[in-house]
Design a protein around this motif. Structure first.
Motif, short mmCIF file in Angstrom:
data_model
loop_
_atom_site.label_atom_id
_atom_site.label_comp_id
_atom_site.label_asym_id
_atom_site.label_seq_id
_atom_site.Cartn_x
_atom_site.Cartn_y
_atom_site.Cartn_z
N ILE A 33 0.77 -1.27 -0.18
CA ILE A 33 0.00 0.02 0.11
C ILE A 33 0.90 1.36 0.01
O ILE A 33 1.94 1.31 0.42
N LYS A 34 0.50 2.25 -0.53
CA LYS A 34 1.23 3.63 -0.62
C LYS A 34 0.08 4.75 0.14
O LYS A 34 -0.98 4.86 -0.41
N CYS A 35 1.03 5.32 0.97
CA CYS A 35 0.39 6.72 1.79
C CYS A 35 -0.20 7.61 0.25
O CYS A 35 0.86 7.92 -0.35
N THR A 36 -1.20 8.02 0.31
CA THR A 36 -1.76 9.04 -0.58
C THR A 36 -1.40 10.52 -0.04
O THR A 36 -1.26 11.40 -0.87
N GLY A 37 -0.76 10.72 1.15
CA GLY A 37 -0.37 11.97 1.54
C GLY A 37 1.12 12.29 1.09
O GLY A 37 1.46 13.15 0.37
N CYS A 38 2.20 11.47 1.51
CA CYS A 38 3.76 11.43 1.47
C CYS A 38 4.24 10.44 0.37
O CYS A 38 5.23 10.91 -0.08
#
Length: 64
Positions: A33-38
């Motif tokens: 999963i990839k953080c949508t913020g950073c």
């Protein structure tokens, strides 16, 4: 709960950057999963992911 690659999900605990939404990038025995913020990405076993996921915020558009 069913989820697909490209879905945006909410996890139970927020990321240190303050965002609580993640995009599913890769699926299999492990899920990335990839953080949508950073933009930080992590990989975890599917069982752990299912336990830590709260809900699906946005579904991925179906590929045709």
């Amino acid at each position: 709960m069913s989820f697909e690659r490209g879905d945006i999900v909410e996890m139970k605990k927020p990321h240190p950057c303050g965002t609580n939404s993640w995009k599913i990038v890769r699926m299999g025995m492990d899920i990335r999963i990839k953080c949508t913020g950073c933009g930080h990405s992590i990989m975890m076993p599917r069982k752990e992911f299912e336990k830590k996921m709260k809900r699906i915020l946005e579904r991925a558009e179906p590929e045709s």
